[in-house]
Design a protein around this motif. Structure first.
Motif, PDB file in Angstrom:
ATOM      1  N   VAL A 185       0.828  -1.199   0.000  1.00  0.00           N
ATOM      2  CA  VAL A 185       0.000   0.000   0.000  1.00  0.00           C
ATOM      3  C   VAL A 185       0.867   1.256   0.000  1.00  0.00           C
ATOM      4  N   ALA A 186       1.947   1.250   0.789  1.00  0.00           N
ATOM      5  CA  ALA A 186       2.823   2.417   0.852  1.00  0.00           C
ATOM      6  C   ALA A 186       3.408   2.735  -0.513  1.00  0.00           C
ATOM      7  N   GLU A 187       3.869   1.720  -1.227  1.00  0.00           N
ATOM      8  CA  GLU A 187       4.450   1.937  -2.553  1.00  0.00           C
ATOM      9  C   GLU A 187       3.387   2.361  -3.554  1.00  0.00           C
ATOM     10  N   ARG A 188       2.205   1.748  -3.448  1.00  0.00           N
ATOM     11  CA  ARG A 188       1.115   2.066  -4.384  1.00  0.00           C
ATOM     12  C   ARG A 188       0.627   3.494  -4.219  1.00  0.00           C
ATOM     13  N   GLU A 189       0.599   3.982  -2.961  1.00  0.00           N
ATOM     14  CA  GLU A 189       0.003   5.280  -2.669  1.00  0.00           C
ATOM     15  C   GLU A 189       1.028   6.379  -2.391  1.00  0.00           C
ATOM     16  N   GLY A 190       2.313   6.047  -2.473  1.00  0.00           N
ATOM     17  CA  GLY A 190       3.338   7.048  -2.210  1.00  0.00           C
ATOM     18  C   GLY A 190       3.389   7.486  -0.755  1.00  0.00           C
ATOM     19  N   LEU A 191       3.206   6.547   0.162  1.00  0.00           N
ATOM     20  CA  LEU A 191       3.215   6.835   1.596  1.00  0.00           C
ATOM     21  C   LEU A 191       4.553   6.468   2.214  1.00  0.00           C
ATOM     22  N   GLN A 192       4.905   7.179   3.274  1.00  0.00           N
ATOM     23  CA  GLN A 192       6.089   6.842   4.048  1.00  0.00           C
ATOM     24  C   GLN A 192       5.666   5.994   5.238  1.00  0.00           C
ATOM     25  N   LEU A 193       6.135   4.757   5.275  1.00  0.00           N
ATOM     26  CA  LEU A 193       5.848   3.849   6.379  1.00  0.00           C
ATOM     27  C   LEU A 193       7.135   3.158   6.806  1.00  0.00           C
ATOM     28  N   SER A 194       7.358   3.073   8.101  1.00  0.00           N
ATOM     29  CA  SER A 194       8.448   2.239   8.607  1.00  0.00           C
ATOM     30  C   SER A 194       7.878   0.862   8.896  1.00  0.00           C
ATOM     31  N   ILE A 195       8.565  -0.172   8.459  1.00  0.00           N
ATOM     32  CA  ILE A 195       8.103  -1.550   8.604  1.00  0.00           C
ATOM     33  C   ILE A 195       9.109  -2.314   9.470  1.00  0.00           C
ATOM     34  N   VAL A 196       8.621  -2.898  10.573  1.00  0.00           N
ATOM     35  CA  VAL A 196       9.517  -3.610  11.496  1.00  0.00           C
ATOM     36  C   VAL A 196       8.892  -4.953  11.860  1.00  0.00           C
ATOM     37  N   LYS A 197       9.660  -6.025  11.740  1.00  0.00           N
ATOM     38  CA  LYS A 197       9.205  -7.357  12.139  1.00  0.00           C
ATOM     39  C   LYS A 197       9.594  -7.626  13.581  1.00  0.00           C
ATOM     40  N   GLY A 198       8.654  -8.172  14.365  1.00  0.00           N
ATOM     41  CA  GLY A 198       8.986  -8.507  15.739  1.00  0.00           C
ATOM     42  C   GLY A 198       7.800  -8.997  16.535  1.00  0.00           C
ATOM     43  N   ASP A 199       8.085  -9.391  17.766  1.00  0.00           N
ATOM     44  CA  ASP A 199       7.136  -9.957  18.721  1.00  0.00           C
ATOM     45  C   ASP A 199       6.566  -8.827  19.575  1.00  0.00           C
ATOM     46  N   MET A 200       5.240  -8.732  19.674  1.00  0.00           N
ATOM     47  CA  MET A 200       4.609  -7.627  20.400  1.00  0.00           C
ATOM     48  C   MET A 200       4.977  -7.572  21.877  1.00  0.00           C
ATOM     49  N   THR A 201       5.475  -8.667  22.448  1.00  0.00           N
ATOM     50  CA  THR A 201       5.867  -8.659  23.860  1.00  0.00           C
ATOM     51  C   THR A 201       7.289  -8.140  24.065  1.00  0.00           C
ATOM     52  N   ASP A 202       7.998  -7.855  22.985  1.00  0.00           N
ATOM     53  CA  ASP A 202       9.382  -7.392  23.069  1.00  0.00           C
ATOM     54  C   ASP A 202       9.594  -6.261  22.068  1.00  0.00           C
ATOM     55  N   LEU A 203       9.550  -5.026  22.561  1.00  0.00           N
ATOM     56  CA  LEU A 203       9.735  -3.853  21.712  1.00  0.00           C
ATOM     57  C   LEU A 203      11.108  -3.227  21.931  1.00  0.00           C
ATOM     58  N   SER A 204      12.090  -4.059  22.290  1.00  0.00           N
ATOM     59  CA  SER A 204      13.422  -3.543  22.629  1.00  0.00           C
ATOM     60  C   SER A 204      14.103  -2.839  21.465  1.00  0.00           C
ATOM     61  N   VAL A 205      13.617  -3.024  20.260  1.00  0.00           N
ATOM     62  CA  VAL A 205      14.166  -2.325  19.100  1.00  0.00           C
ATOM     63  C   VAL A 205      13.873  -0.823  19.185  1.00  0.00           C
TER      64      VAL A 205
END
Length: 253
Positions: A100-120
């Motif tokens: 969607v970001a590429e299709r609509e020209g949006l800026q989105l940060s995409i991060v993979k991870g476990d919701m119980t650990d946001l140490s990133v």
């Protein structure tokens, strides 16, 4: 990462391939409206989050869409002017946001991870967190609230959807046949059932104490609440709402 969490990540990848409703990216027309200031999102199945749960303008607001892949909430909020990070365990769900970001020209940060650990993310990184019904897929929910509190700024807002655990009291197969028969106790764990099926999500029915008192113990004050259901698609919908949404504000005491 727990094996159940890893299992659910792959299961959601498969749901994307199957075209599940919660994996279908938002349409161009919705993004166009959001850019013009006309937008809404949901964190439960049917109802939309009240607009007064958000600030009047999202311009410059840093928002974490937590366990919210699928190309739905994140792109809408980005189109409305927010600085959005989408965080999810499923790579294929995140690909929907990237699409969607590429299709609509949006800026989105995409991060993979476990919701119980946001140490990133460092402490106090975000103004808001949007967390649709998802903590049903982790064994322990309180770490989600504590991590959300840590990465939110003071007086930051957490908008979350979650299941009323009453749903997990009933025999699922019979409920689908129109019969409500109590089979389980709460808290509910899919790991206690006879088998784990590849490609099917493992769900956990957390107590309301862990869901609501868990938020307040993490430093939140509940400032909004509503209930929702599956839109009449399940037998239990006739008798009780099985989804809850809360608006909570981080206040350090």
């Amino acid at each position: 990462m727990k094996k159940s969490t890893e299992h659910n990540g792959y299961a959601w990848d498969q749901k994307v391939e199957e075209g599940s409703a919660y994996t279908n990216p938002i349409e161009t027309g919705v993004i166009k409206q959001a850019k013009e200031g006309d937008w809404q999102i949901g964190v439960t199945a049917e109802r939309q989050v009240p607009r007064d749960w958000f600030p009047s303008s999202l311009e410059g607001k840093k928002i974490l869409c937590l366990a919210s892949g699928g190309g739905q909430q994140g792109p809408v909020l980005a189109a409305a002017g927010a600085d959005v990070t989408v965080f999810d365990l499923s790579l294929k769900q995140l690909e929907q946001d990237r699409l969607v970001a590429e299709r609509e020209g949006l800026q989105l940060s995409i991060v993979k991870g476990d919701m119980t650990d946001l140490s990133v993310f460092p402490n106090e990184s975000f103004d808001m967190i949007v967390h649709p019904v998802a903590n049903v897929f982790v064994e322990e929910v309180r770490p989600v609230w504590y991590e959300a509190s840590r990465v939110l700024k003071e007086k930051g807002t957490l908008i979350s959807g979650f299941m009323n655990p009453v749903l997990y009291l009933f025999d699922d197969e019979k409920e689908q046949q129109g019969k409500l028969e109590i089979k389980h106790s709460i808290p509910y764990s899919a790991l206690e059932q006879e088998e784990v099926i590849e490609g099917q999500t493992l769900e956990f029915g957390h107590t309301l104490e862990d869901q609501i008192q868990g938020q307040t113990a993490a430093g939140f004050v509940i400032s909004g609440f509503y209930e929702d259901d599956f839109g009449g698609g399940r037998t239990v919908d006739r008798y009780i709402k099985t989804m809850i949404a809360t608006r909570a504000v981080k206040i350090t005491i």
